[in-house]
Design a protein around this motif. Structure first.
Motif, mmCIF file in Angstrom:
data_model
loop_
_atom_site.group_PDB
_atom_site.id
_atom_site.type_symbol
_atom_site.label_atom_id
_atom_site.label_comp_id
_atom_site.label_asym_id
_atom_site.label_seq_id
_atom_site.Cartn_x
_atom_site.Cartn_y
_atom_site.Cartn_z
ATOM 1 N N THR A 153 34.648 44.100 34.314
ATOM 2 C CA THR A 153 34.338 44.601 35.651
ATOM 3 C C THR A 153 35.485 44.364 36.615
ATOM 4 O OG1 THR A 153 31.983 44.175 35.256
ATOM 5 C CG2 THR A 153 32.681 44.487 37.537
ATOM 6 N N LYS B 78 29.251 48.085 41.152
ATOM 7 C CA LYS B 78 27.924 48.560 40.752
ATOM 8 C C LYS B 78 27.974 49.668 39.701
ATOM 9 C CE LYS B 78 26.464 49.736 44.792
ATOM 10 N NZ LYS B 78 25.538 50.237 45.828
ATOM 11 N N PHE C 182 27.704 51.870 36.578
ATOM 12 C CA PHE C 182 26.821 51.678 35.429
ATOM 13 C C PHE C 182 26.754 52.904 34.523
ATOM 14 C CE2 PHE C 182 22.561 52.408 33.641
ATOM 15 C CZ PHE C 182 22.497 51.340 32.748
ATOM 16 N N THR D 144 27.006 45.366 35.158
ATOM 17 C CA THR D 144 25.703 46.009 35.339
ATOM 18 C C THR D 144 25.110 46.432 33.994
ATOM 19 O OG1 THR D 144 26.910 48.072 35.741
ATOM 20 C CG2 THR D 144 26.171 46.828 37.666
ATOM 21 N N TYR E 96 21.608 45.170 32.429
ATOM 22 C CA TYR E 96 20.603 46.096 31.900
ATOM 23 C C TYR E 96 20.174 45.683 30.487
ATOM 24 C CZ TYR E 96 18.722 50.384 29.843
ATOM 25 O OH TYR E 96 17.935 51.288 29.189
ATOM 26 N N ALA F 72 21.686 39.429 38.446
ATOM 27 C CA ALA F 72 21.746 40.326 39.598
ATOM 28 C C ALA F 72 22.111 39.571 40.865
ATOM 29 C CB ALA F 72 20.402 41.040 39.765
ATOM 30 N N LEU G 57 25.725 38.767 40.966
ATOM 31 C CA LEU G 57 26.503 39.938 41.376
ATOM 32 C C LEU G 57 26.437 40.130 42.887
ATOM 33 C CD1 LEU G 57 28.150 42.440 40.634
ATOM 34 C CD2 LEU G 57 26.000 43.669 40.298
#
Length: 310
Positions: free
Chosen positions: A88, A241, A243, A264, A268, A284, A287
């Protein structure tokens, strides 16, 4: 007489306060649909996810309080957390500057006053509307496949390209290219900022013999720094964010060899593949903290490079 005047004044104030109260009540009544949506769809789920981050909820059984165990595991015993953070951060570090640079370059070309500007502006903005869709991600996967269009275009030049999305050395780069392709939104904002720069400054610089490169560094970029700052913050948050492209291109695995395992996407997987919703909630919130720190750092350092009118 004085008592009567005071009484009349008190009655007037009471009536005015009632009118103000009724107007305030009417305003809150109009806000009620938004308040219901905010509490039920935003604030409520946020608080529930915060609670679940301290539990072992698995979507099948009632959550049990485990305290900070999820956060301790994130910090000490989860190698995939570090792998997803690396992917990321690389994506944010390279895709955001490339996207903003490309958007600024196109905006400066469109600012030259070319004919058909609204058409070009709409054409360049279209990828920002379509880029995050599943269909575009599927198309991107086909373009960079081993027998995709990219390799077919390279073959006449004697270049036999690999399967870009299946090679861990190039898989992340293909997603970065997709992100840069979605340059339309920051481009529109840059174009609006360029239109606000007084033309007199460029004319004065031209009289002084300034070259185009000097005009850009001495006039355009300093006066455009508030717009650069806004675009940088927004695009950084969006990059964190990201994804859909990673999910579709890697078929939900984050492969090859976790080279496209975005944070992300890992979140998931923990939530809906392994049913560790409590742990995913903790991920989450980590993040959220990371994005908040980056945003706060941006605002704290803005005073040193963002130049406003004064």
């Amino acid at each position: 007489m004085t008592v009567a005047v005071q009484a009349a004044g008190q009655v007037g104030r009471t009536r005015r306060s009632r009118r103000v109260s009724s107007r305030g009540l009417a305003g809150y009544l109009f806000l009620t649909p938004w308040l219901i949506g905010f509490i039920g769809l935003t604030a409520g789920p946020i608080l529930v996810s915060l609670y679940l981050s301290f539990t072992d909820f698995d979507l099948l059984q009632d959550p049990h309080w485990v305290g900070a165990a999820n956060y301790v595991r994130i910090a000490t015993a989860d190698p995939k957390f570090l792998a997803s953070m690396k992917v990321t951060f690389l994506y944010v570090l390279f895709s955001v500057p490339l996207k903003l640079g490309f958007a600024l370059g196109v905006a400066m070309l469109l600012n030259k006053g070319i004919a058909g500007l609204p058409i070009y502006r709409a054409m360049f903005y279209l990828p920002s509307l379509l880029g995050a869709s599943v269909a575009i991600a599927v198309l991107w996967r086909q373009l960079f496949a081993g027998n995709g269009l990219i390799n077919q275009l390279l073959e006449p030049f004697g270049i036999h390209g690999p399967s870009w999305i299946s090679n861990p050395n190039y898989a992340l780069s293909t997603i970065m290219i997709l992100s840069v392709w979605q340059f339309g939104s920051p481009m529109i904002i840059f174009l609006a900022g360029l239109r606000q720069i007084p033309r007199d400054l460029y004319e004065a610089a031209a009289i002084d013999g300034a070259r185009p490169w000097h005009k850009f560094w001495r006039i355009t970029l300093p006066l455009l720094t508030p717009v650069v700052f806004f675009n940088a913050v927004i695009q950084t948050i969006e990059a964190f964010k990201a994804f859909t492209p990673a999910f579709i291109i890697s078929e939900g695995t984050g492969g090859p060899v976790d080279s496209t395992l975005f944070y992300t996407l890992y979140l998931y997987q923990e939530a809906f593949a392994y049913f560790r919703m409590g742990y995913a909630s903790a991920l989450a919130w980590v993040l959220v903290v990371i994005i908040a720190l980056f945003t706060a750092f941006s605002f704290l350092t803005a005073r040193y490079w963002v130049h406003y009118d004064e």
